[in-house]
Design an enzyme around this catalytic site. Structure first.
Site, PDB file in Angstrom:
ATOM      1  N   LYS A   1      13.078 -14.910 -10.545  1.00 28.15           N
ATOM      2  CA  LYS A   1      12.826 -13.965 -11.504  1.00 28.15           C
ATOM      3  C   LYS A   1      11.763 -14.178 -12.594  1.00 28.15           C
ATOM      4  O   LYS A   1      10.829 -13.714 -12.929  1.00 28.15           O
ATOM      5  CB  LYS A   1      14.102 -13.279 -12.357  1.00 28.15           C
ATOM      6  CG  LYS A   1      15.159 -12.502 -11.576  1.00 28.15           C
ATOM      7  CD  LYS A   1      14.468 -10.890 -11.143  1.00 28.15           C
ATOM      8  CE  LYS A   1      13.692 -11.263 -10.087  1.00 28.15           C
ATOM      9  NZ  LYS A   1      14.463 -10.852  -8.619  1.00 28.15           N
TER      10      LYS A   1
ATOM     11  N   GLU B   1      17.943 -17.403  -7.705  1.00 23.44           N
ATOM     12  CA  GLU B   1      17.315 -16.112  -8.207  1.00 23.44           C
ATOM     13  C   GLU B   1      16.905 -15.908  -9.686  1.00 23.44           C
ATOM     14  O   GLU B   1      15.836 -15.244  -9.796  1.00 23.44           O
ATOM     15  CB  GLU B   1      18.694 -14.943  -7.860  1.00 23.44           C
ATOM     16  CG  GLU B   1      18.453 -13.729  -8.272  1.00 23.44           C
ATOM     17  CD  GLU B   1      17.122 -12.948  -7.752  1.00 23.44           C
ATOM     18  OE1 GLU B   1      16.469 -13.386  -6.662  1.00 23.44           O
ATOM     19  OE2 GLU B   1      16.779 -11.892  -8.159  1.00 23.44           O
TER      20      GLU B   1
ATOM     21  N   LYS C   1       6.217  -4.256  -4.032  1.00 24.55           N
ATOM     22  CA  LYS C   1       7.719  -4.383  -3.816  1.00 24.55           C
ATOM     23  C   LYS C   1       8.031  -4.301  -2.114  1.00 24.55           C
ATOM     24  O   LYS C   1       9.281  -4.592  -1.939  1.00 24.55           O
ATOM     25  CB  LYS C   1       8.218  -3.181  -4.326  1.00 24.55           C
ATOM     26  CG  LYS C   1       9.681  -3.111  -4.441  1.00 24.55           C
ATOM     27  CD  LYS C   1      10.171  -2.412  -5.916  1.00 24.55           C
ATOM     28  CE  LYS C   1      11.761  -2.704  -5.967  1.00 24.55           C
ATOM     29  NZ  LYS C   1      11.859  -4.049  -6.364  1.00 24.55           N
TER      30      LYS C   1
ATOM     31  N   CYS D   1       0.773  -1.249  -0.079  1.00 20.47           N
ATOM     32  CA  CYS D   1      -0.004  -0.053   0.071  1.00 20.47           C
ATOM     33  C   CYS D   1       0.891   1.270  -0.103  1.00 20.47           C
ATOM     34  O   CYS D   1       1.988   1.210   0.682  1.00 20.47           O
ATOM     35  CB  CYS D   1      -0.964   0.060   1.277  1.00 20.47           C
ATOM     36  SG  CYS D   1      -1.995  -1.307   1.405  1.00 20.47           S
TER      37      CYS D   1
ATOM     38  N   TRP E   1      -2.606  -2.899  -1.757  1.00 15.77           N
ATOM     39  CA  TRP E   1      -2.122  -4.224  -1.641  1.00 15.77           C
ATOM     40  C   TRP E   1      -2.951  -4.937  -0.587  1.00 15.77           C
ATOM     41  O   TRP E   1      -2.857  -4.724   0.510  1.00 15.77           O
ATOM     42  CB  TRP E   1      -0.847  -4.560  -1.451  1.00 15.77           C
ATOM     43  CG  TRP E   1      -0.338  -5.899  -1.799  1.00 15.77           C
ATOM     44  CD1 TRP E   1       0.149  -6.293  -3.195  1.00 15.77           C
ATOM     45  CD2 TRP E   1      -0.143  -7.023  -0.754  1.00 15.77           C
ATOM     46  NE1 TRP E   1       0.475  -7.766  -2.900  1.00 15.77           N
ATOM     47  CE2 TRP E   1       0.491  -8.136  -1.803  1.00 15.77           C
ATOM     48  CE3 TRP E   1      -0.307  -7.098   0.611  1.00 15.77           C
ATOM     49  CZ2 TRP E   1       0.619  -9.315  -0.884  1.00 15.77           C
ATOM     50  CZ3 TRP E   1      -0.051  -8.353   1.120  1.00 15.77           C
ATOM     51  CH2 TRP E   1       0.418  -9.436   0.194  1.00 15.77           C
TER      52      TRP E   1
ATOM     53  N   ASN F   1      -1.665   2.226   5.433  1.00 10.89           N
ATOM     54  CA  ASN F   1      -0.775   1.135   5.128  1.00 10.89           C
ATOM     55  C   ASN F   1      -0.579   0.315   6.316  1.00 10.89           C
ATOM     56  O   ASN F   1       0.141   0.753   7.352  1.00 10.89           O
ATOM     57  CB  ASN F   1       0.354   1.713   4.409  1.00 10.89           C
ATOM     58  CG  ASN F   1       1.395   0.629   4.070  1.00 10.89           C
ATOM     59  OD1 ASN F   1       1.456  -0.459   4.087  1.00 10.89           O
ATOM     60  ND2 ASN F   1       2.670   1.173   4.273  1.00 10.89           N
ATOM     61  N   GLY F   2      -0.841  -0.988   6.223  1.00 10.23           N
ATOM     62  CA  GLY F   2      -0.465  -1.811   7.572  1.00 10.23           C
ATOM     63  C   GLY F   2      -1.665  -2.652   7.748  1.00 10.23           C
ATOM     64  O   GLY F   2      -2.539  -2.950   7.028  1.00 10.23           O
TER      65      GLY F   2
ATOM     66  N   GLU G   1       8.183 -14.769 -10.994  1.00  3.90           N
ATOM     67  CA  GLU G   1       7.800 -13.663 -10.784  1.00  3.90           C
ATOM     68  C   GLU G   1       7.016 -12.697 -11.640  1.00  3.90           C
ATOM     69  O   GLU G   1       5.809 -12.382 -11.709  1.00  3.90           O
ATOM     70  CB  GLU G   1       8.642 -12.598  -9.794  1.00  3.90           C
ATOM     71  CG  GLU G   1       9.034 -12.646  -8.765  1.00  3.90           C
ATOM     72  CD  GLU G   1      10.004 -11.803  -8.424  1.00  3.90           C
ATOM     73  OE1 GLU G   1       9.612 -10.829  -7.651  1.00  3.90           O
ATOM     74  OE2 GLU G   1      10.967 -11.523  -8.912  1.00  3.90           O
TER      75      GLU G   1
ATOM     76  N   HIS H   1      18.868 -36.407  -6.767  1.00  3.06           N
ATOM     77  CA  HIS H   1      18.132 -36.930  -5.648  1.00  3.06           C
ATOM     78  C   HIS H   1      16.781 -36.509  -5.516  1.00  3.06           C
ATOM     79  O   HIS H   1      15.973 -36.736  -4.677  1.00  3.06           O
ATOM     80  CB  HIS H   1      18.678 -36.402  -4.310  1.00  3.06           C
ATOM     81  CG  HIS H   1      20.145 -36.652  -4.042  1.00  3.06           C
ATOM     82  ND1 HIS H   1      20.556 -38.027  -3.897  1.00  3.06           N
ATOM     83  CD2 HIS H   1      21.128 -35.937  -4.116  1.00  3.06           C
ATOM     84  CE1 HIS H   1      21.867 -38.012  -3.696  1.00  3.06           C
ATOM     85  NE2 HIS H   1      22.329 -36.688  -4.008  1.00  3.06           N
TER      86      HIS H   1
ATOM     87  N   ARG I   1       4.152  -0.301  -4.637  1.00  2.00           N
ATOM     88  CA  ARG I   1       3.775  -0.823  -3.590  1.00  2.00           C
ATOM     89  C   ARG I   1       2.592  -1.752  -3.218  1.00  2.00           C
ATOM     90  O   ARG I   1       2.059  -2.323  -2.296  1.00  2.00           O
ATOM     91  CB  ARG I   1       3.691   0.363  -2.234  1.00  2.00           C
ATOM     92  CG  ARG I   1       4.813   1.139  -2.119  1.00  2.00           C
ATOM     93  CD  ARG I   1       4.780   2.235  -1.287  1.00  2.00           C
ATOM     94  NE  ARG I   1       4.401   1.694  -0.082  1.00  2.00           N
ATOM     95  CZ  ARG I   1       5.405   1.551   0.837  1.00  2.00           C
ATOM     96  NH1 ARG I   1       6.556   1.684   0.592  1.00  2.00           N
ATOM     97  NH2 ARG I   1       5.220   1.005   2.131  1.00  2.00           N
TER      98      ARG I   1
HETATM   99  C1  F6R Z   1      11.808 -10.179  -5.710  1.00  2.38           C
HETATM  100  C2  F6R Z   1      11.676  -9.245  -4.665  1.00  2.38           C
HETATM  101  C3  F6R Z   1      11.200  -9.590  -3.503  1.00  2.38           C
HETATM  102  C4  F6R Z   1      12.183  -9.013  -2.453  1.00  2.38           C
HETATM  103  C5  F6R Z   1      11.677  -9.390  -0.939  1.00  2.38           C
HETATM  104  C6  F6R Z   1      12.327  -8.586   0.083  1.00  2.38           C
HETATM  105  O1  F6R Z   1      12.162  -9.797  -7.171  1.00  2.38           O
HETATM  106  O2  F6R Z   1      12.127  -8.040  -5.010  1.00  2.38           O
HETATM  107  O3  F6R Z   1      11.672 -11.056  -3.020  1.00  2.38           O
HETATM  108  O4  F6R Z   1      13.695  -9.197  -2.439  1.00  2.38           O
HETATM  109  O5  F6R Z   1      10.333  -8.959  -0.815  1.00  2.38           O
HETATM  110  O6  F6R Z   1      12.467  -7.155  -0.167  1.00  2.38           O
HETATM  111  P1  F6R Z   1      13.388  -6.209   0.611  1.00  2.38           P
HETATM  112  O7  F6R Z   1      14.645  -6.298  -0.095  1.00  2.38           O
HETATM  113  O8  F6R Z   1      13.026  -4.800   0.256  1.00  2.38           O
HETATM  114  O9  F6R Z   1      13.551  -6.410   2.034  1.00  2.38           O
END
Ligand code: F6R
Length: 615
Positions: free
Chosen positions: A492, A488, A610, A2, A75, A101-102, A495, A511, A27
């Site tokens: 990616k 990673e 994010k 949010c 969100w 937000n929260g 996501e 395994h 957000r």
């Molecule tokens: C993936 C991504 C998330 C963040 C995770 C932690 O592309 O961005 O997996 O890495 O939500 O976020 P931060 O780094 O802001 O604590």
């Protein structure tokens, strides 16, 4: 999770709020809304399900004339994304409106009590409970809006950043925070309010970050008033922003994600600047040199993080163990906080977070502090909660990351962990000066090498992505330093393209996951030259023997894997400990182009946000 924007001044609030919401859409983008307070004491609330562009379309024929307003991009936590559950929420009498937000953990108890007093609710949200509570207190106690918000928040358990407006106070916004970020921009006879500073950076560089438990009265033409929930005045700490507006725009790229991938030569240079000196012979990380004894005597390092930052943390384990010979434990912050962790006073706990606001990581920081450990933060967002709550730390300096899928922040985190490991190795004497200089010199070349990878591989990956777009499952394999890169790469892909992808340590494949391998499931193998190279060649053969289709990331001039794999992407040769930064870049491009081929919204993938400020 949010985004909140607020404005009070002489401009048309709606325009500033909408532009601000677009900047905060990373957000959350389940719904959006605005509340505009006209000087004649009317509140107009417009809200819709979906992205901010839906809200704009909805508002096209509405009365938008007001110089005060609050806005929100959501969100969803309590209640599905819908027009009704969208913020702003308002009191039953329509006199006050709120954005939040929260999460309010005790909202049910509060709601039941308000229902007993005759309140009716329209949404399923916890936020509506708070706004009704504020108005109930304001009316029953005949108190000011500021006082009603303060008293209401004293009853609340949970996390919040809120902005509240009232019909009879068109020149005032009340704001407060607990565990969710909020910053007030101070302009010339105007104030801005937002979850981060991006919505107002073109109007003012002066701002005040609210601290946990603070509440602010923001009144046009008057100085800010900030108190705690007991009404004790707080000191007002004005910060000057370093951010520029060009960092927040796409700069000719079709998506923020692609822009951020291509920014990496520059962001890595910014990250290294001033930290690798004497042509690579000396590494300076202030947070380490200011705490020499702590790092010299540390018996163990515990790294906590979530998501992509957790993958960077895993690389941190390889780096620190290799270079500093200190045992390292890596934990998901969300597991760490509820695992009754054993933390000792001579442990160093490193918390990694791009946003600096991730609720689980922040909670892990508090637990580590309570246990008496030295807590070090690695973050991107200056002034965010984790840098403020940790004893020392290091910024990655990669500039605002707006694409929801993290790219440049990941490579920045890995770079900082590399430099931190070198700095600690220097301090503890676990590497010779020559060894440090050897790696240090190569670190200085990384921005140029990443640029070369982008220049030589971008078009090839774009073409190759067409071959892989319609696969329904992917396996990503790597060993040693390439194992977290595999994780990673898989993250990616899932996501932004919504294709199922699994990252695995290559040797673990036999395994279990080897059963999945057939012609339908591509395997991406990260196999630069290094001490486990020969081992991974065997793993490549094992996949090929089962008819698997292989895309391999290899070192320039590789002949062995190139003979077996269906496609190869070559990257420049580097010392093994530096390969993750180089090998992760082609994987970012691969997932980007696959998602584009599938027509997905790469900057705002479904269900994600994010900054994850809820548990
Ligand atoms: C993936 C991504 C998330 C963040 C995770 C932690 O592309 O961005 O997996 O890495 O939500 O976020 P931060 O780094 O802001 O604590």
């Amino acid at each position: 999770m949010c985004g909140i924007v607020g404005y009070i001044g002489n401009r048309k609030a709606y325009d500033i709020l909408i532009k601000g919401l677009h900047r905060l859409e990373y957000r959350g983008y389940d719904s959006a809304g605005v509340a505009l307070v006209a000087r004649d004491g009317k509140i107009n609330i417009f809200k819709t399900k979906g992205k901010v562009e839906n809200l704009e379309a909805f508002c096209a024929d509405k009365d938008l004339g007001a110089c005060t307003g609050i806005a929100h991009t959501r969100w969803a936590t309590h209640g599905e994304p819908s027009d009704t559950n969208a913020h702003p929420h308002y009191s039953e009498d329509g006199n006050i409106a709120i954005v939040h937000n929260g999460t309010i953990e005790n909202y049910k108890v509060l709601k039941d009590a308000l229902i007993q007093h005759g309140c009716k609710f329209h949404s399923e949200t916890d936020t509506e409970v708070l706004v009704q509570l504020i108005e109930y207190i304001r009316i029953s106690n005949k108190c000011s809006l500021f006082s009603a918000v303060r008293q209401a928040l004293k009853q609340v358990v949970g996390a919040y950043a809120i902005a509240v407006v009232a019909k009879d106070k068109p020149d005032t916004i009340i704001a407060a925070r607990q565990s969710s970020p909020l910053v007030i921009g101070i302009g010339d006879n105007e104030y801005f309010l937002a979850s981060d500073a991006t919505p107002f950076v073109e109007y003012t560089k002066e701002c005040v970050y609210l601290k946990d438990g603070e509440i602010a009265e923001i009144k046009q033409g008057e100085s800010l008033r900030i108190t705690d929930l007991d009404n004790e005045e707080s000191e007002i700490d004005v910060t000057t922003l370093q951010m520029s507006i060009s960092q927040l725009e796409k700069g000719g790229y079709p998506h923020f994600m692609l822009k951020e991938i291509f920014e990496q030569p520059d962001t890595l240079r910014d990250c290294i600047r001033g930290r690798v000196v004497d042509r690579g012979h000396r590494i300076i990380i202030n947070g380490v040199s200011d705490n020499r004894e702590v790092f010299k005597n540390a018996k163990r390092i515990v790294i906590v993080a979530c998501g992509t930052s957790w993958h960077a943390a895993l690389l941190g384990r390889y780096l620190i163990q290799d270079m500093c010979r200190i045992p390292v434990v890596v934990e998901y912050a969300s597991e760490f906080r509820y695992s009754n962790p054993v933390i000792n006073k001579d442990d160093v706990v490193i918390a990694i977070s791009q946003s600096g606001e991730t609720a689980d990581t922040l909670a892990a920081v508090q637990i580590a502090k309570e246990a008496g450990a030295f807590v070090f933060g690695i973050s991107n967002v200056v002034g965010s909660s984790i840098p403020r709550e940790t004893y020392a730390g290091c910024y990655i300096h990669v500039g605002p990351e707006i694409g929801v899928a993290s790219t440049k922040a990941f490579t920045g985190q890995v770079m900082v962990l590399t430099l931190l490991s070198l700095a600690v190795a220097q301090l503890r004497g676990t590497m010779t000066d020559d060894q440090i200089a050897q790696v240090g010199k190569c670190v200085l070349k990384i921005p140029t090498y990443v640029k070369r990878v982008l220049e030589t591989l971008n078009d090839k990956i774009e073409r190759l992505s067409l071959t892989y777009t319609y696969a329904r499952n992917f396996l990503y394999l790597g060993r040693g330093y390439s194992y977290p890169v595999a994780l990673e790469g898989a993250l990616k892909l899932k996501e932004i393209s919504y294709i199922h992808a699994e990252g695995y340590p290559a040797a673990e494949m036999k395994h279990g996951p080897i059963a999945l391998i057939d012609q339908e499931m591509p395997t991406v193998i990260i196999a630069p030259k290094g001490h486990v190279y020969e081992k991974i060649v065997s793993n490549v053969q094992q996949v090929k023997a089962r008819g698997g289709n292989i895309l391999a990331i290899v070192t320039d001039g590789d002949t062995e894997i190139s003979k077996i794999a269906d496609h190869v992407l070559e990257v420049p040769e580097m010392p093994e400990c530096l390969t993750p930064i180089i090998t992760s870049v082609p994987l970012q491009l691969l997932s980007y182009y696959i998602a584009i081929n599938k027509g997905k919204d790469v900057d705002m993938p479904r269900n994600l946000a994010k900054s994850v400020t809820v548990e």
